[in-house]
Design a protein around this motif. Structure first.
Motif, PDB file in Angstrom:
ATOM      1  N   GLY A   1      12.537  28.929  29.590  1.00  0.00           N
ATOM      2  CA  GLY A   1      12.215  29.369  30.948  1.00  0.00           C
ATOM      3  C   GLY A   1      13.145  28.990  32.072  1.00  0.00           C
ATOM      4  N   GLY A   2      14.249  28.297  31.773  1.00  0.00           N
ATOM      5  CA  GLY A   2      15.131  27.896  32.860  1.00  0.00           C
ATOM      6  C   GLY A   2      14.643  26.638  33.542  1.00  0.00           C
ATOM      7  N   VAL A   3      15.220  26.359  34.731  1.00  0.00           N
ATOM      8  CA  VAL A   3      14.920  25.100  35.397  1.00  0.00           C
ATOM      9  C   VAL A   3      14.990  25.276  36.913  1.00  0.00           C
ATOM     10  N   GLU A   4      14.140  24.543  37.593  1.00  0.00           N
ATOM     11  CA  GLU A   4      14.169  24.483  39.056  1.00  0.00           C
ATOM     12  C   GLU A   4      15.167  23.401  39.452  1.00  0.00           C
ATOM     13  N   THR A   5      16.147  23.731  40.256  1.00  0.00           N
ATOM     14  CA  THR A   5      17.121  22.729  40.707  1.00  0.00           C
ATOM     15  C   THR A   5      17.092  22.673  42.231  1.00  0.00           C
ATOM     16  N   PRO A   6      17.726  21.651  42.803  1.00  0.00           N
ATOM     17  CA  PRO A   6      17.814  21.595  44.273  1.00  0.00           C
ATOM     18  C   PRO A   6      18.577  22.792  44.839  1.00  0.00           C
ATOM     19  N   PHE A   7      19.280  23.519  43.982  1.00  0.00           N
ATOM     20  CA  PHE A   7      20.080  24.660  44.443  1.00  0.00           C
ATOM     21  C   PHE A   7      19.313  25.978  44.287  1.00  0.00           C
TER      22      PHE A   7
END
Lengths: 294, 294
Positions: free
Chosen positions: A115-121
Protein backbone atom coordinates in the motif's frame (compact mmCIF):
# COMPACT_ATOMS: atom_id res chain seq x y z
CA UNK A 1 -13.16 -15.17 -5.12
CA UNK A 2 -11.33 -13.92 -8.16
CA UNK A 3 -10.76 -17.55 -9.05
CA UNK A 4 -14.52 -18.12 -9.25
CA UNK A 5 -15.15 -14.94 -11.20
CA UNK A 6 -12.53 -15.75 -13.77
CA UNK A 7 -12.95 -19.53 -13.63
CA UNK A 8 -9.19 -19.88 -13.61
CA UNK A 9 -6.44 -20.88 -11.21
CA UNK A 10 -3.69 -20.10 -13.69
CA UNK A 11 -1.01 -17.56 -12.84
CA UNK A 12 0.95 -16.10 -15.73
CA UNK A 13 4.59 -15.86 -14.63
CA UNK A 14 6.33 -12.85 -16.16
CA UNK A 15 10.01 -13.53 -16.46
CA UNK A 16 11.06 -11.34 -19.39
CA UNK A 17 14.55 -12.05 -20.69
CA UNK A 18 15.70 -9.01 -22.68
CA UNK A 19 17.45 -11.41 -25.08
CA UNK A 20 14.35 -13.51 -25.77
CA UNK A 21 11.38 -11.22 -26.15
CA UNK A 22 8.51 -11.82 -28.52
CA UNK A 23 8.96 -10.50 -32.03
CA UNK A 24 7.31 -7.11 -32.27
CA UNK A 25 8.53 -6.08 -28.82
CA UNK A 26 11.64 -4.53 -30.27
CA UNK A 27 11.44 -0.77 -30.21
CA UNK A 28 14.89 0.16 -31.39
CA UNK A 29 13.41 1.92 -34.39
CA UNK A 30 11.94 4.41 -31.94
CA UNK A 31 15.18 6.31 -31.64
CA UNK A 32 18.40 6.85 -29.89
CA UNK A 33 17.39 6.24 -26.29
CA UNK A 34 19.94 4.64 -23.93
CA UNK A 35 20.00 0.80 -23.91
CA UNK A 36 18.23 0.59 -20.58
CA UNK A 37 15.32 2.66 -21.90
CA UNK A 38 15.06 0.61 -25.07
CA UNK A 39 15.19 -2.62 -23.06
CA UNK A 40 12.53 -1.27 -20.71
CA UNK A 41 10.18 -0.32 -23.54
CA UNK A 42 10.70 -3.69 -25.18
CA UNK A 43 10.02 -5.58 -21.96
CA UNK A 44 6.87 -3.57 -21.39
CA UNK A 45 5.68 -4.29 -24.94
CA UNK A 46 6.46 -7.99 -24.49
CA UNK A 47 4.68 -8.26 -21.15
CA UNK A 48 1.63 -6.38 -22.41
CA UNK A 49 1.38 -8.64 -25.44
CA UNK A 50 1.76 -11.74 -23.28
CA UNK A 51 -0.88 -10.52 -20.83
CA UNK A 52 -3.27 -9.56 -23.64
CA UNK A 53 -2.86 -12.97 -25.24
CA UNK A 54 -3.54 -14.99 -22.10
CA UNK A 55 -5.59 -12.83 -19.74
CA UNK A 56 -8.84 -14.66 -20.43
CA UNK A 57 -7.37 -17.93 -19.23
CA UNK A 58 -5.63 -16.50 -16.15
CA UNK A 59 -6.49 -15.20 -12.72
CA UNK A 60 -3.22 -13.38 -11.98
CA UNK A 61 0.17 -12.32 -13.23
CA UNK A 62 3.32 -13.07 -11.27
CA UNK A 63 6.16 -10.76 -12.24
CA UNK A 64 9.64 -11.91 -11.22
CA UNK A 65 10.96 -8.76 -9.61
CA UNK A 66 14.54 -9.71 -10.49
CA UNK A 67 13.92 -9.28 -14.20
CA UNK A 68 12.65 -5.75 -13.69
CA UNK A 69 15.27 -4.82 -11.11
CA UNK A 70 17.85 -5.69 -13.71
CA UNK A 71 16.89 -2.42 -15.38
CA UNK A 72 17.12 -0.43 -12.15
CA UNK A 73 14.86 2.62 -12.01
CA UNK A 74 13.55 1.97 -15.52
CA UNK A 75 12.63 -1.55 -14.50
CA UNK A 76 10.56 -0.35 -11.55
CA UNK A 77 8.67 2.01 -13.82
CA UNK A 78 8.02 -0.83 -16.26
CA UNK A 79 6.92 -3.11 -13.41
CA UNK A 80 4.36 -0.54 -12.29
CA UNK A 81 3.04 -0.22 -15.85
CA UNK A 82 2.83 -3.99 -16.29
CA UNK A 83 0.92 -4.35 -13.01
CA UNK A 84 -1.47 -1.57 -13.98
CA UNK A 85 -2.14 -3.20 -17.34
CA UNK A 86 -2.89 -6.54 -15.70
CA UNK A 87 -5.25 -4.92 -13.22
CA UNK A 88 -7.16 -3.21 -16.03
CA UNK A 89 -7.85 -6.65 -17.45
CA UNK A 90 -9.13 -7.89 -14.10
CA UNK A 91 -6.05 -9.87 -13.14
CA UNK A 92 -4.51 -10.06 -9.69
CA UNK A 93 -0.85 -9.13 -9.23
CA UNK A 94 1.49 -11.46 -7.33
CA UNK A 95 4.84 -9.74 -6.76
CA UNK A 96 7.45 -12.49 -6.79
CA UNK A 97 10.43 -10.93 -5.02
CA UNK A 98 11.01 -13.46 -2.23
CA UNK A 99 11.87 -10.63 0.12
CA UNK A 100 12.71 -11.30 3.72
CA UNK A 101 14.12 -9.08 6.44
CA UNK A 102 13.25 -7.86 9.89
CA UNK A 103 11.53 -5.01 11.62
CA UNK A 104 11.54 -1.66 9.85
CA UNK A 105 13.28 -3.17 6.83
CA UNK A 106 10.60 -5.80 6.34
CA UNK A 107 8.01 -3.08 6.76
CA UNK A 108 9.67 -0.99 4.05
CA UNK A 109 9.67 -3.94 1.63
CA UNK A 110 6.02 -4.56 2.40
CA UNK A 111 5.10 -0.91 1.94
CA UNK A 112 6.88 -0.91 -1.42
CA UNK A 113 4.95 -3.97 -2.59
CA UNK A 114 1.55 -3.26 -1.08
CA UNK A 115 0.00 0.00 0.00
CA UNK A 116 2.85 2.49 0.00
CA UNK A 117 3.74 4.83 2.84
CA UNK A 118 2.80 8.20 4.29
CA UNK A 119 5.88 10.43 4.47
CA UNK A 120 6.42 14.03 5.59
CA UNK A 121 6.60 14.81 1.86
CA UNK A 122 3.18 13.29 1.13
CA UNK A 123 1.97 9.84 0.25
CA UNK A 124 4.28 7.58 -1.72
CA UNK A 125 2.39 4.84 -3.56
CA UNK A 126 3.38 1.18 -3.44
CA UNK A 127 3.11 -1.39 -6.21
CA UNK A 128 -0.37 -2.29 -4.90
CA UNK A 129 0.23 -6.01 -5.35
CA UNK A 130 -2.47 -8.43 -4.25
CA UNK A 131 0.08 -10.94 -2.99
CA UNK A 132 3.83 -11.09 -2.54
CA UNK A 133 6.23 -13.96 -1.98
CA UNK A 134 8.24 -13.81 1.27
CA UNK A 135 11.28 -15.75 2.45
CA UNK A 136 10.92 -16.97 6.07
CA UNK A 137 14.53 -18.04 6.76
CA UNK A 138 14.99 -15.26 9.33
CA UNK A 139 12.03 -16.50 11.39
CA UNK A 140 8.66 -15.31 12.52
CA UNK A 141 9.66 -11.71 13.26
CA UNK A 142 10.86 -11.40 9.67
CA UNK A 143 7.48 -12.47 8.34
CA UNK A 144 5.07 -10.67 10.65
CA UNK A 145 5.67 -7.15 9.26
CA UNK A 146 4.77 -8.45 5.80
CA UNK A 147 1.61 -10.09 7.10
CA UNK A 148 0.60 -6.94 8.98
CA UNK A 149 1.14 -4.68 5.97
CA UNK A 150 -0.57 -7.07 3.58
CA UNK A 151 -3.57 -7.47 5.88
CA UNK A 152 -3.91 -3.69 6.22
CA UNK A 153 -3.89 -3.40 2.43
CA UNK A 154 -6.37 -6.25 1.86
CA UNK A 155 -3.56 -8.26 0.31
CA UNK A 156 -1.80 -11.52 1.18
CA UNK A 157 1.64 -13.05 1.51
CA UNK A 158 2.94 -16.35 0.20
CA UNK A 159 5.76 -17.81 2.28
CA UNK A 160 8.38 -19.99 0.66
CA UNK A 161 7.76 -23.40 2.21
CA UNK A 162 9.05 -25.97 -0.26
CA UNK A 163 10.31 -24.53 -3.52
CA UNK A 164 10.41 -26.29 -6.87
CA UNK A 165 14.19 -26.35 -7.42
CA UNK A 166 16.48 -29.35 -6.87
CA UNK A 167 18.53 -27.38 -4.30
CA UNK A 168 15.49 -27.18 -2.04
CA UNK A 169 16.66 -30.57 -0.82
CA UNK A 170 19.83 -28.94 0.63
CA UNK A 171 17.97 -26.84 3.17
CA UNK A 172 14.15 -27.01 3.06
CA UNK A 173 14.05 -30.80 3.18
CA UNK A 174 16.45 -31.17 6.13
CA UNK A 175 15.06 -33.37 8.88
CA UNK A 176 14.88 -31.72 12.29
CA UNK A 177 16.06 -33.23 15.54
CA UNK A 178 12.65 -32.96 17.15
CA UNK A 179 10.82 -34.46 14.19
CA UNK A 180 9.63 -33.38 10.79
CA UNK A 181 11.42 -31.47 8.10
CA UNK A 182 12.34 -27.81 7.91
CA UNK A 183 9.61 -27.21 5.32
CA UNK A 184 7.05 -28.73 7.67
CA UNK A 185 8.21 -26.28 10.33
CA UNK A 186 7.84 -23.41 7.85
CA UNK A 187 4.36 -24.72 7.05
CA UNK A 188 3.59 -24.39 10.76
CA UNK A 189 4.53 -20.70 10.62
CA UNK A 190 2.20 -20.23 7.64
CA UNK A 191 -0.66 -21.87 9.47
CA UNK A 192 -0.05 -19.97 12.69
CA UNK A 193 0.29 -16.51 11.15
CA UNK A 194 -2.63 -17.10 8.83
CA UNK A 195 -5.04 -18.02 11.61
CA UNK A 196 -6.12 -14.42 12.19
CA UNK A 197 -6.59 -13.73 8.50
CA UNK A 198 -9.12 -16.27 7.32
CA UNK A 199 -11.72 -14.68 5.05
CA UNK A 200 -15.23 -15.68 4.02
CA UNK A 201 -13.79 -18.00 1.42
CA UNK A 202 -12.25 -20.10 4.19
CA UNK A 203 -8.79 -19.23 2.92
CA UNK A 204 -6.35 -17.17 4.92
CA UNK A 205 -4.20 -14.26 3.78
CA UNK A 206 -1.00 -16.18 4.51
CA UNK A 207 -0.30 -18.76 1.82
CA UNK A 208 2.58 -20.92 0.76
CA UNK A 209 4.81 -21.38 -2.24
CA UNK A 210 4.92 -25.11 -2.81
CA UNK A 211 6.73 -26.67 -5.74
CA UNK A 212 4.60 -28.64 -8.18
CA UNK A 213 7.74 -30.73 -8.62
CA UNK A 214 7.20 -32.51 -5.28
CA UNK A 215 3.53 -33.57 -5.47
CA UNK A 216 4.25 -36.46 -3.10
CA UNK A 217 4.45 -33.86 -0.29
CA UNK A 218 1.27 -32.02 -1.21
CA UNK A 219 -1.15 -34.00 0.92
CA UNK A 220 1.05 -33.48 3.97
CA UNK A 221 1.38 -29.78 3.15
CA UNK A 222 -2.40 -29.47 2.97
CA UNK A 223 -2.73 -31.26 6.31
CA UNK A 224 -0.38 -28.74 7.92
CA UNK A 225 -1.81 -25.67 6.19
CA UNK A 226 -5.53 -26.30 5.89
CA UNK A 227 -6.52 -22.72 5.05
CA UNK A 228 -3.56 -21.54 3.03
CA UNK A 229 -3.57 -20.67 -0.65
CA UNK A 230 -0.83 -22.64 -2.37
CA UNK A 231 1.11 -21.03 -5.18
CA UNK A 232 2.34 -23.97 -7.23
CA UNK A 233 5.31 -23.20 -9.48
CA UNK A 234 7.24 -25.77 -11.46
CA UNK A 235 4.56 -27.05 -13.83
CA UNK A 236 5.85 -27.53 -17.36
CA UNK A 237 9.49 -26.54 -17.87
CA UNK A 238 10.52 -27.82 -14.43
CA UNK A 239 8.66 -31.11 -14.76
CA UNK A 240 5.62 -30.70 -12.50
CA UNK A 241 2.30 -32.16 -13.76
CA UNK A 242 -1.06 -30.55 -13.14
CA UNK A 243 -2.83 -33.85 -12.59
CA UNK A 244 -0.67 -34.51 -9.52
CA UNK A 245 -1.77 -31.35 -7.75
CA UNK A 246 -5.26 -32.38 -6.57
CA UNK A 247 -4.50 -32.22 -2.80
CA UNK A 248 -3.80 -28.49 -3.14
CA UNK A 249 -7.45 -27.88 -4.00
CA UNK A 250 -8.94 -29.59 -0.95
CA UNK A 251 -10.25 -26.30 0.55
CA UNK A 252 -11.74 -25.32 -2.81
CA UNK A 253 -10.57 -24.28 -6.22
CA UNK A 254 -8.90 -21.10 -4.96
CA UNK A 255 -6.74 -23.20 -2.66
CA UNK A 256 -4.22 -23.68 -5.45
CA UNK A 257 -2.78 -21.31 -8.00
CA UNK A 258 -0.81 -22.95 -10.77
CA UNK A 259 2.01 -20.75 -11.99
CA UNK A 260 3.65 -21.10 -15.39
CA UNK A 261 6.06 -18.81 -17.19
CA UNK A 262 8.18 -20.20 -19.96
CA UNK A 263 5.79 -23.01 -20.85
CA UNK A 264 3.34 -20.25 -21.84
CA UNK A 265 5.61 -17.54 -23.24
CA UNK A 266 7.72 -20.01 -25.21
CA UNK A 267 4.88 -22.26 -26.36
CA UNK A 268 5.41 -21.14 -29.97
CA UNK A 269 8.83 -22.81 -30.04
CA UNK A 270 7.02 -26.12 -29.79
CA UNK A 271 4.02 -25.41 -31.98
CA UNK A 272 5.48 -23.09 -34.61
CA UNK A 273 2.40 -20.85 -34.25
CA UNK A 274 2.29 -17.14 -33.66
CA UNK A 275 3.59 -16.53 -30.06
CA UNK A 276 0.35 -14.94 -28.87
CA UNK A 277 -1.79 -17.71 -30.30
CA UNK A 278 0.48 -20.41 -28.89
CA UNK A 279 0.54 -18.74 -25.46
CA UNK A 280 -3.25 -18.41 -25.43
CA UNK A 281 -3.71 -22.06 -26.33
CA UNK A 282 -1.24 -23.23 -23.68
CA UNK A 283 -2.71 -21.01 -20.94
CA UNK A 284 -6.21 -22.25 -21.80
CA UNK A 285 -5.03 -25.86 -21.80
CA UNK A 286 -3.53 -25.33 -18.33
CA UNK A 287 -6.70 -23.59 -17.14
CA UNK A 288 -8.88 -26.48 -18.21
CA UNK A 289 -6.57 -29.15 -16.84
CA UNK A 290 -6.46 -27.42 -13.46
CA UNK A 291 -10.16 -26.57 -13.31
CA UNK A 292 -11.01 -30.20 -14.01
CA UNK A 293 -9.28 -31.22 -10.76
CA UNK A 294 -11.52 -29.46 -8.30
CA UNK B 1 42.70 -5.10 1.43
CA UNK B 2 40.45 -2.09 1.64
CA UNK B 3 40.31 -2.70 5.38
CA UNK B 4 44.09 -2.19 5.66
CA UNK B 5 44.08 0.86 3.41
CA UNK B 6 41.38 2.56 5.37
CA UNK B 7 42.31 1.09 8.75
CA UNK B 8 38.68 0.43 9.41
CA UNK B 9 36.31 -2.52 9.67
CA UNK B 10 33.27 -0.33 10.17
CA UNK B 11 30.36 -0.55 7.76
CA UNK B 12 27.96 2.36 7.71
CA UNK B 13 24.46 0.95 7.41
CA UNK B 14 22.17 3.22 5.39
CA UNK B 15 18.62 2.74 6.48
CA UNK B 16 17.00 6.09 5.69
CA UNK B 17 13.55 6.54 7.17
CA UNK B 18 11.81 9.33 5.25
CA UNK B 19 10.19 10.40 8.52
CA UNK B 20 13.47 10.70 10.44
CA UNK B 21 16.05 12.31 8.18
CA UNK B 22 18.73 14.66 9.39
CA UNK B 23 17.77 18.33 9.57
CA UNK B 24 18.93 20.01 6.38
CA UNK B 25 17.90 17.04 4.23
CA UNK B 26 14.48 18.52 3.67
CA UNK B 27 14.15 19.89 0.18
CA UNK B 28 10.49 20.82 0.13
CA UNK B 29 11.43 24.45 -0.48
CA UNK B 30 12.74 23.36 -3.86
CA UNK B 31 9.32 23.31 -5.40
CA UNK B 32 6.25 21.44 -6.27
CA UNK B 33 7.68 18.07 -7.22
CA UNK B 34 5.62 14.93 -6.42
CA UNK B 35 6.08 13.49 -2.90
CA UNK B 36 8.17 10.59 -4.14
CA UNK B 37 10.62 12.97 -5.82
CA UNK B 38 10.88 15.16 -2.73
CA UNK B 39 11.38 12.11 -0.52
CA UNK B 40 14.04 10.83 -2.92
CA UNK B 41 15.95 14.10 -2.93
CA UNK B 42 15.75 14.30 0.85
CA UNK B 43 16.98 10.73 1.29
CA UNK B 44 19.86 11.39 -1.08
CA UNK B 45 20.82 14.53 0.83
CA UNK B 46 20.60 12.65 4.13
CA UNK B 47 22.70 9.72 2.93
CA UNK B 48 25.33 12.00 1.39
CA UNK B 49 25.62 13.99 4.62
CA UNK B 50 25.86 10.80 6.68
CA UNK B 51 28.53 9.37 4.37
CA UNK B 52 30.48 12.64 4.34
CA UNK B 53 30.42 12.81 8.13
CA UNK B 54 31.63 9.26 8.72
CA UNK B 55 33.59 8.19 5.63
CA UNK B 56 36.98 8.59 7.28
CA UNK B 57 36.09 6.07 9.96
CA UNK B 58 34.47 3.54 7.63
CA UNK B 59 35.44 0.97 5.02
CA UNK B 60 32.04 0.51 3.38
CA UNK B 61 28.44 1.58 3.20
CA UNK B 62 25.63 -0.94 3.44
CA UNK B 63 22.42 0.42 1.94
CA UNK B 64 19.25 -1.42 2.93
CA UNK B 65 17.65 -1.92 -0.45
CA UNK B 66 14.18 -1.97 1.10
CA UNK B 67 14.39 1.69 2.07
CA UNK B 68 15.19 2.70 -1.50
CA UNK B 69 12.72 0.30 -3.09
CA UNK B 70 10.05 2.02 -1.05
CA UNK B 71 10.39 4.90 -3.50
CA UNK B 72 10.18 2.63 -6.55
CA UNK B 73 12.00 3.94 -9.62
CA UNK B 74 13.06 7.11 -7.80
CA UNK B 75 14.55 5.00 -5.04
CA UNK B 76 16.70 3.02 -7.46
CA UNK B 77 18.03 6.23 -8.94
CA UNK B 78 18.83 7.52 -5.47
CA UNK B 79 20.49 4.21 -4.56
CA UNK B 80 22.78 4.50 -7.59
CA UNK B 81 23.69 8.06 -6.65
CA UNK B 82 24.39 7.11 -3.03
CA UNK B 83 26.62 4.22 -4.14
CA UNK B 84 28.50 6.48 -6.55
CA UNK B 85 29.06 9.04 -3.82
CA UNK B 86 30.43 6.41 -1.45
CA UNK B 87 32.77 5.05 -4.11
CA UNK B 88 34.14 8.54 -4.78
CA UNK B 89 35.16 8.66 -1.14
CA UNK B 90 36.91 5.30 -1.39
CA UNK B 91 34.23 3.26 0.33
CA UNK B 92 33.05 -0.20 -0.68
CA UNK B 93 29.37 -0.77 -1.35
CA UNK B 94 27.56 -3.70 0.27
CA UNK B 95 24.08 -4.06 -1.21
CA UNK B 96 21.88 -5.40 1.57
CA UNK B 97 18.91 -6.86 -0.25
CA UNK B 98 18.94 -10.44 1.06
CA UNK B 99 17.91 -11.68 -2.37
CA UNK B 100 17.52 -15.36 -3.06
CA UNK B 101 16.08 -17.24 -6.00
CA UNK B 102 17.10 -19.84 -8.53
CA UNK B 103 18.55 -20.13 -11.96
CA UNK B 104 17.92 -17.26 -14.37
CA UNK B 105 16.11 -15.30 -11.66
CA UNK B 106 19.08 -15.45 -9.32
CA UNK B 107 21.30 -14.46 -12.21
CA UNK B 108 19.12 -11.43 -12.95
CA UNK B 109 19.30 -10.30 -9.30
CA UNK B 110 23.06 -10.73 -9.37
CA UNK B 111 23.42 -8.83 -12.63
CA UNK B 112 21.34 -5.99 -11.18
CA UNK B 113 23.55 -5.77 -8.10
CA UNK B 114 26.95 -6.42 -9.66
CA UNK B 115 28.15 -5.97 -13.20
CA UNK B 116 24.99 -5.47 -15.23
CA UNK B 117 24.05 -7.34 -18.38
CA UNK B 118 24.65 -7.30 -22.12
CA UNK B 119 21.31 -7.07 -23.96
CA UNK B 120 20.38 -6.84 -27.63
CA UNK B 121 19.78 -3.15 -26.90
CA UNK B 122 23.27 -2.56 -25.55
CA UNK B 123 24.86 -2.86 -22.15
CA UNK B 124 22.70 -2.21 -19.10
CA UNK B 125 24.77 -1.27 -16.07
CA UNK B 126 24.33 -2.87 -12.66
CA UNK B 127 24.68 -1.25 -9.26
CA UNK B 128 28.35 -2.28 -9.26
CA UNK B 129 28.23 -3.34 -5.61
CA UNK B 130 31.34 -4.88 -4.06
CA UNK B 131 29.30 -7.32 -2.00
CA UNK B 132 25.65 -8.29 -1.69
CA UNK B 133 23.74 -10.21 0.95
CA UNK B 134 22.04 -13.40 -0.24
CA UNK B 135 19.41 -15.65 1.38
CA UNK B 136 20.28 -19.36 1.08
CA UNK B 137 16.92 -20.90 2.14
CA UNK B 138 16.33 -22.31 -1.34
CA UNK B 139 19.61 -24.22 -1.28
CA UNK B 140 22.88 -24.35 -3.13
CA UNK B 141 21.46 -23.85 -6.62
CA UNK B 142 19.90 -20.61 -5.42
CA UNK B 143 23.27 -19.31 -4.24
CA UNK B 144 25.61 -20.42 -7.00
CA UNK B 145 24.40 -17.94 -9.66
CA UNK B 146 25.14 -15.11 -7.22
CA UNK B 147 28.61 -16.47 -6.51
CA UNK B 148 29.34 -16.89 -10.22
CA UNK B 149 28.21 -13.37 -11.10
CA UNK B 150 30.01 -11.82 -8.14
CA UNK B 151 33.24 -13.66 -8.94
CA UNK B 152 33.08 -12.52 -12.57
CA UNK B 153 32.68 -8.94 -11.38
CA UNK B 154 35.44 -9.15 -8.76
CA UNK B 155 32.80 -8.84 -6.06
CA UNK B 156 31.61 -11.08 -3.24
CA UNK B 157 28.46 -12.43 -1.64
CA UNK B 158 27.49 -12.63 2.01
CA UNK B 159 25.11 -15.47 2.83
CA UNK B 160 22.70 -15.16 5.69
CA UNK B 161 23.91 -17.75 8.18
CA UNK B 162 22.76 -16.62 11.60
CA UNK B 163 21.03 -13.27 11.65
CA UNK B 164 20.86 -10.85 14.56
CA UNK B 165 17.10 -10.88 15.17
CA UNK B 166 15.30 -12.81 17.93
CA UNK B 167 13.25 -14.73 15.32
CA UNK B 168 16.44 -16.32 14.00
CA UNK B 169 15.88 -18.85 16.75
CA UNK B 170 12.66 -20.01 15.02
CA UNK B 171 14.44 -21.32 11.94
CA UNK B 172 18.20 -20.77 11.76
CA UNK B 173 18.84 -22.26 15.20
CA UNK B 174 16.81 -25.43 14.63
CA UNK B 175 18.73 -28.58 15.46
CA UNK B 176 19.00 -31.09 12.64
CA UNK B 177 18.34 -34.80 12.89
CA UNK B 178 21.83 -35.68 11.71
CA UNK B 179 23.55 -33.27 14.05
CA UNK B 180 24.27 -29.58 14.25
CA UNK B 181 21.97 -26.65 13.68
CA UNK B 182 20.55 -25.26 10.48
CA UNK B 183 22.90 -22.28 10.66
CA UNK B 184 25.86 -24.64 10.92
CA UNK B 185 24.63 -26.34 7.75
CA UNK B 186 24.37 -22.97 6.03
CA UNK B 187 27.91 -22.22 7.21
CA UNK B 188 28.98 -25.39 5.42
CA UNK B 189 27.52 -24.03 2.17
CA UNK B 190 29.46 -20.79 2.67
CA UNK B 191 32.70 -22.68 3.20
CA UNK B 192 32.13 -25.02 0.29
CA UNK B 193 31.16 -22.39 -2.28
CA UNK B 194 33.92 -20.05 -1.11
CA UNK B 195 36.68 -22.60 -1.56
CA UNK B 196 37.27 -21.69 -5.20
CA UNK B 197 37.31 -17.97 -4.46
CA UNK B 198 40.05 -17.47 -1.89
CA UNK B 199 42.15 -14.43 -2.72
CA UNK B 200 45.67 -13.36 -1.75
CA UNK B 201 44.34 -12.03 1.52
CA UNK B 202 43.39 -15.57 2.51
CA UNK B 203 39.73 -14.57 2.52
CA UNK B 204 37.20 -15.98 0.10
CA UNK B 205 34.58 -14.16 -1.94
CA UNK B 206 31.76 -15.98 -0.15
CA UNK B 207 31.20 -14.56 3.30
CA UNK B 208 28.55 -14.79 5.96
CA UNK B 209 26.13 -12.52 7.74
CA UNK B 210 26.48 -13.38 11.40
CA UNK B 211 24.64 -11.51 14.14
CA UNK B 212 26.80 -9.71 16.68
CA UNK B 213 23.95 -10.52 19.05
CA UNK B 214 25.04 -14.17 19.37
CA UNK B 215 28.77 -13.87 20.07
CA UNK B 216 28.69 -17.22 21.88
CA UNK B 217 28.40 -18.86 18.44
CA UNK B 218 31.20 -16.90 16.79
CA UNK B 219 34.06 -19.24 17.58
CA UNK B 220 32.10 -22.16 16.15
CA UNK B 221 31.18 -20.09 13.09
CA UNK B 222 34.84 -19.29 12.52
CA UNK B 223 35.73 -22.96 12.86
CA UNK B 224 33.21 -23.84 10.14
CA UNK B 225 34.04 -20.92 7.85
CA UNK B 226 37.77 -20.36 8.18
CA UNK B 227 38.17 -18.12 5.15
CA UNK B 228 34.89 -16.24 5.11
CA UNK B 229 34.44 -12.55 5.72
CA UNK B 230 31.85 -12.08 8.43
CA UNK B 231 29.45 -9.17 8.20
CA UNK B 232 28.45 -8.55 11.80
CA UNK B 233 25.21 -6.61 12.25
CA UNK B 234 23.49 -6.00 15.55
CA UNK B 235 26.09 -3.92 17.39
CA UNK B 236 24.56 -1.04 19.29
CA UNK B 237 20.79 -0.69 18.94
CA UNK B 238 20.26 -4.48 18.87
CA UNK B 239 22.52 -5.14 21.87
CA UNK B 240 25.67 -6.63 20.34
CA UNK B 241 29.03 -5.56 21.85
CA UNK B 242 32.18 -5.07 19.80
CA UNK B 243 34.43 -6.55 22.46
CA UNK B 244 32.67 -9.91 22.10
CA UNK B 245 33.50 -10.23 18.42
CA UNK B 246 37.18 -11.20 18.59
CA UNK B 247 36.76 -14.70 17.06
CA UNK B 248 35.53 -13.11 13.84
CA UNK B 249 38.96 -11.61 13.27
CA UNK B 250 40.96 -14.82 13.52
CA UNK B 251 41.92 -14.80 9.80
CA UNK B 252 42.95 -11.16 10.05
CA UNK B 253 41.32 -7.79 10.51
CA UNK B 254 39.37 -8.02 7.26
CA UNK B 255 37.74 -11.20 8.52
CA UNK B 256 35.07 -9.16 10.26
CA UNK B 257 33.08 -6.14 9.19
CA UNK B 258 31.09 -4.47 11.93
CA UNK B 259 27.91 -2.92 10.65
CA UNK B 260 26.04 -0.15 12.43
CA UNK B 261 23.17 2.00 11.24
CA UNK B 262 21.01 3.73 13.76
CA UNK B 263 23.68 3.87 16.48
CA UNK B 264 25.61 6.13 14.09
CA UNK B 265 22.87 8.10 12.34
CA UNK B 266 20.94 8.69 15.57
CA UNK B 267 23.95 9.32 17.82
CA UNK B 268 22.92 12.97 18.21
CA UNK B 269 19.78 11.97 20.08
CA UNK B 270 22.04 10.76 22.88
CA UNK B 271 24.69 13.46 22.79
CA UNK B 272 22.68 16.53 21.81
CA UNK B 273 25.44 17.44 19.33
CA UNK B 274 25.09 18.27 15.67
CA UNK B 275 24.08 15.02 13.86
CA UNK B 276 27.16 14.96 11.63
CA UNK B 277 29.52 15.55 14.54
CA UNK B 278 27.80 12.94 16.68
CA UNK B 279 27.83 10.41 13.84
CA UNK B 280 31.52 11.01 13.16
CA UNK B 281 32.38 10.56 16.82
CA UNK B 282 30.37 7.35 17.10
CA UNK B 283 31.77 5.86 13.88
CA UNK B 284 35.31 6.68 15.01
CA UNK B 285 34.63 5.17 18.45
CA UNK B 286 33.40 1.99 16.79
CA UNK B 287 36.40 1.97 14.41
CA UNK B 288 38.86 2.20 17.29
CA UNK B 289 37.07 -0.37 19.43
CA UNK B 290 37.04 -2.85 16.56
CA UNK B 291 40.59 -2.16 15.37
CA UNK B 292 41.86 -2.72 18.91
CA UNK B 293 40.63 -6.32 18.77
CA UNK B 294 43.38 -7.45 16.48
Amino acid sequence: MRVQERQSQVVLGLDPDPSALWPGSDVRAQGDAPPVQLAGMAILAHCRALIDATAEACVAIKPQLARFELLGAVGWTVLGAVAAHARELGLLVIADGKRGDIDVTARAYAQALFGGVETPFGEVAGLDANMATVNPLMGRDAVEPFVTAARAAGAGVLLLVRTSNPGAADVEDLELADGGSLWERLAGIVDELGGAGVGESGLSDVGAVFGATVPNHLARARELMGQATFLLPGVGAQGGRVEDLAPAFAPGRAGGLVSASRSISNAHFLTGEDPAQAARTEAERLREATWALG
